[in-house]
Design an enzyme around this catalytic site. Structure first.
Site, PDB file in Angstrom:
ATOM      1  N   ASP A  94       0.841  -1.186   0.000  1.00 44.58           N
ATOM      2  CA  ASP A  94       0.000   0.000   0.000  1.00 44.58           C
ATOM      3  C   ASP A  94       0.883   1.245   0.000  1.00 44.58           C
ATOM      4  OD1 ASP A  94       0.980   0.142   2.563  1.00 44.58           O
ATOM      5  OD2 ASP A  94      -0.907  -0.341   3.544  1.00 44.58           O
ATOM      6  N   ASP A 267      -8.347  -7.180   0.768  1.00 40.17           N
ATOM      7  CA  ASP A 267      -7.344  -7.406   1.808  1.00 40.17           C
ATOM      8  C   ASP A 267      -7.880  -6.873   3.120  1.00 40.17           C
ATOM      9  OD1 ASP A 267      -5.519  -4.954   3.032  1.00 40.17           O
ATOM     10  OD2 ASP A 267      -6.644  -4.386   1.248  1.00 40.17           O
ATOM     11  N   CYS A 305     -13.822 -27.192   7.799  1.00 33.88           N
ATOM     12  CA  CYS A 305     -12.526 -26.585   7.476  1.00 33.88           C
ATOM     13  C   CYS A 305     -11.431 -27.647   7.521  1.00 33.88           C
ATOM     14  CB  CYS A 305     -12.218 -25.466   8.464  1.00 33.88           C
ATOM     15  SG  CYS A 305     -10.622 -24.660   8.191  1.00 33.88           S
ATOM     16  N   CYS A 307      -8.021 -26.717   7.423  1.00 30.30           N
ATOM     17  CA  CYS A 307      -6.752 -26.034   7.669  1.00 30.30           C
ATOM     18  C   CYS A 307      -5.915 -26.826   8.666  1.00 30.30           C
ATOM     19  CB  CYS A 307      -6.994 -24.617   8.183  1.00 30.30           C
ATOM     20  SG  CYS A 307      -7.518 -24.524   9.915  1.00 30.30           S
ATOM     21  N   CYS A 310      -7.472 -27.024  12.194  1.00 30.14           N
ATOM     22  CA  CYS A 310      -8.651 -27.885  12.307  1.00 30.14           C
ATOM     23  C   CYS A 310      -8.299 -29.361  12.095  1.00 30.14           C
ATOM     24  CB  CYS A 310      -9.721 -27.452  11.319  1.00 30.14           C
ATOM     25  SG  CYS A 310     -10.525 -25.884  11.763  1.00 30.14           S
ATOM     26  N   HIS A 336      -6.308 -20.491  11.113  1.00 27.18           N
ATOM     27  CA  HIS A 336      -7.689 -20.862  10.786  1.00 27.18           C
ATOM     28  C   HIS A 336      -8.445 -19.712  10.124  1.00 27.18           C
ATOM     29  CE1 HIS A 336     -11.754 -22.348  10.927  1.00 27.18           C
ATOM     30  NE2 HIS A 336     -12.079 -21.181  11.478  1.00 27.18           N
TER      31      HIS A 336
END
Length: 377
Positions: A94, A267, A305, A307, A310, A336
Site C-alpha cells: 500500500d 485485503d 474446514c 486447515c 482444524c 484458521h
C-alpha cells in the site's frame, strides 16, 4: 507493463460477478481473491510456507511501517521483499497513506505532502507522492499504490471534494515519479459517500490509464448499505479489462457482496487481528474460543474446514493455549481465520463459474447467520 494484465474468464449470469486471471511477474492468480496482510513483511503468526499451503496467492505489506522499520533501503539491499521475506508469489504494497492519515492531529496535510511524527521514536517525517513511490520501488512489490488521502467518515462534500482533487494531483505526481517497469501502479478511487465525487475520481484516474484501480475510503465506520453504494458508485466508471481492488475489507459477507459488485481483490488485517483475541470465523458463524463451553470440547474449530489447525487440534486445546496466552495458540487461530477467508474466496470463484453466486450467498447466510450484516466482527 507487459508482465501484468487482467483476463476476465467468466461473468456470473446471476450476479454479474467476474472470475478472472491476474497475470503478474511472480505468477498468475485467480480472482476474486483475498490477500492476507503482512504489515511488517510477515503475516502475524503464519510462515510464507504455511500461506502457500493454505492457497494464499498475493500477500500485502505496508509501506509506512517498513519505511520506519527496518528501512526501505535495507529491504532493497536484501533483494526486495520477495527475497527479504522468502515469499516467491506476488506481493502488493500500500502507499502508506492510510497509516499517515490515521494519525489524526499529529499530522499536517499540505499540497506537497504530509508531515507527521514517527510512531517509533517521535521524530518528524515527511511523506509525499514521490517519496511513497520511491519507498515502494525499494520494496519491490509486484503491485504498488498511489499516495492518497483516506478522508474520514462522515465529512462534508466540500472537504471531500478538496481531498479528492488533491489526491488526483498526487496520483499524477506518483505516476510521473514511477520508473520501475516490473511494478504495476494502481490508482485509488476516493470520494466518500458522494456519488459525483466517486465519478470524478474514477473517470480522472481512468483517463490516466493505470494498470489497475483500487477503491478506497470504505469500511471506515459507515453503515454497510453506504459502503456497498460507495463500491457501486466507483465500479460503474472503471474499465472491464483492468483489476479492481477493494482496500481494507475482510468481513466474510463483504467478500461476497463485493464480488457481486465486480470486485476482484480484497485485503484486511481482520482475520489475524481478531484471532489474537480469540474470535474465529466458522461455517456456522462467529466463535469465541474463550467461551467456557469449549473447555471440554474435543472437536475441531470447524467441521467443514481442513486447515492445519482444524486437522490437528481441538477446541479444548486451542482454548487452553489462548487462555494461557501461548504464542502457538495465537498462530493456530490466525491460521484458521486466514484459511477461512482464502477458502471463502475459492468458493466465490467456483460459484461465479457455475453462475450461482446469488444462491451461494443465501446458502452462506443460512449457515453463517444473517446478523453478519448488523454487527462488526
Amino acid at each position: 507493463m507487459k508482465d501484468f494484465w487482467y483476463e476476465c474468464k467468466h461473468v456470473c449470469k446471476q450476479t454479474g460477478a467476474r472470475y478472472g486471471i491476474l497475470h503478474t511477474p511472480h505468477g498468475d492468480v485467480e480472482t476474486p481473491m483475498f490477500m492476507p496482510v503482512g504489515t511488517l513483511a510477515t503475516v502475524k503468526g503464519i510462515s510464507p510456507e504455511q500461506l502457500k499451503e493454505m492457497g494464499s496467492q498475493v500477500v500485502l505489506a505496508n509501506t509506512y511501517h517498513l519505511w520506519l522499520r527496518p528501512g526501505s533501503d535495507i529491504v532493497r539491499d536484501a533483494g526486495g521483499l520477495h527475497q527479504f521475506m522468502n515469499y516467491d508469489g506476488p506481493i502488493l504494497t500500500d502507499s502508506g497513506g492510510f497509516q499517515v492519515f490515521s494519525l489524526g492531529k499529529t499530522r499536517k496535510i499540505e499540497e506537497e505532502g504530509v508531515t507527521f511524527k514517527s510512531i517509533v521514536d517521535g521524530s518528524k517525517l515527511f511523506l509525499s507522492p514521490e517519496k511513497s513511490i520511491a519507498i515502494q520501488e525499494d520494496l519491490g512489490a509486484d503491485i504498488i499504490m498511489s499516495f492518497d488521502e483516506c478522508a474520514p467518515y462522515p465529512c462534508t462534500h466540500d472537504y471531500m471534494k478538496n481531498s479528492v482533487e488533491r489526491t488526483l494531483r498526487w496520483a499524477k505526481r506518483g505516476q510521473e515519479a514511477h520508473k520501475r517497469e516490473d511494478q504495476a501502479l494502481f490508482g485509488i478511487v476516493q470520494g466518500g459517500e458522494f456519488a459525483d465525487l466517486r465519478e470524478l475520481s474514477a473517470k480522472t484516474l481512468v483517463d490516466m490509464d493505470f494498470p489497475g484501480y483500487s477503491i478506497g475510503g470504505t469500511s471506515v465506520g459507515e453503515p454497510k448499505p453506504i459502503m456497498y453504494k460507495m463500491i457501486e458508485d466507483s465500479v460503474k466508471w472503471l474499465p472491464e479489462d483492468k483489476p479492481r481492488y477493494l482496500m481494507g475489507v475482510g468481513n466474510p459477507i463483504d467478500l461476497i457482496e463485493g464480488a457481486m459488485r465486480g470486485i476482484d481483490m480484497f485485503d484486511c488485517v481482520l482475520p489475524t487481528r481478531v484471532a489474537r483475541h480469540g474470535a474465529l470465523m466458522t461455517h456456522h458463524g462467529r466463535m469465541n474460543i474463550n467461551n467456557e463451553k469449549y473447555k471440554r470440547d474435543f472437536t475441531p474449530i470447524d467441521d467443514k474446514c481442513h486447515c492445519y489447525a482444524c486437522r490437528n487440534y481441538t477446541r479444548a486445546y486451542l482454548r487452553h493455549l489462548h487462555k494461557c496466552d501461548e504464542i502457538f495458540g495465537k498462530s493456530l487461530l490466525s491460521i484458521h481465520n486466514v484459511a477461512f477467508l482464502l477458502d471463502l474466496a475459492a468458493d466465490i470463484r467456483k460459484a461465479i463459474q457455475e453462475d450461482r453466486l446469488a444462491d451461494f450467498k443465501e446458502e452462506f447466510l443460512e449457515q453463517y447467520g444473517r446478523d453478519v450484516y448488523e454487527r462488526a466482527f
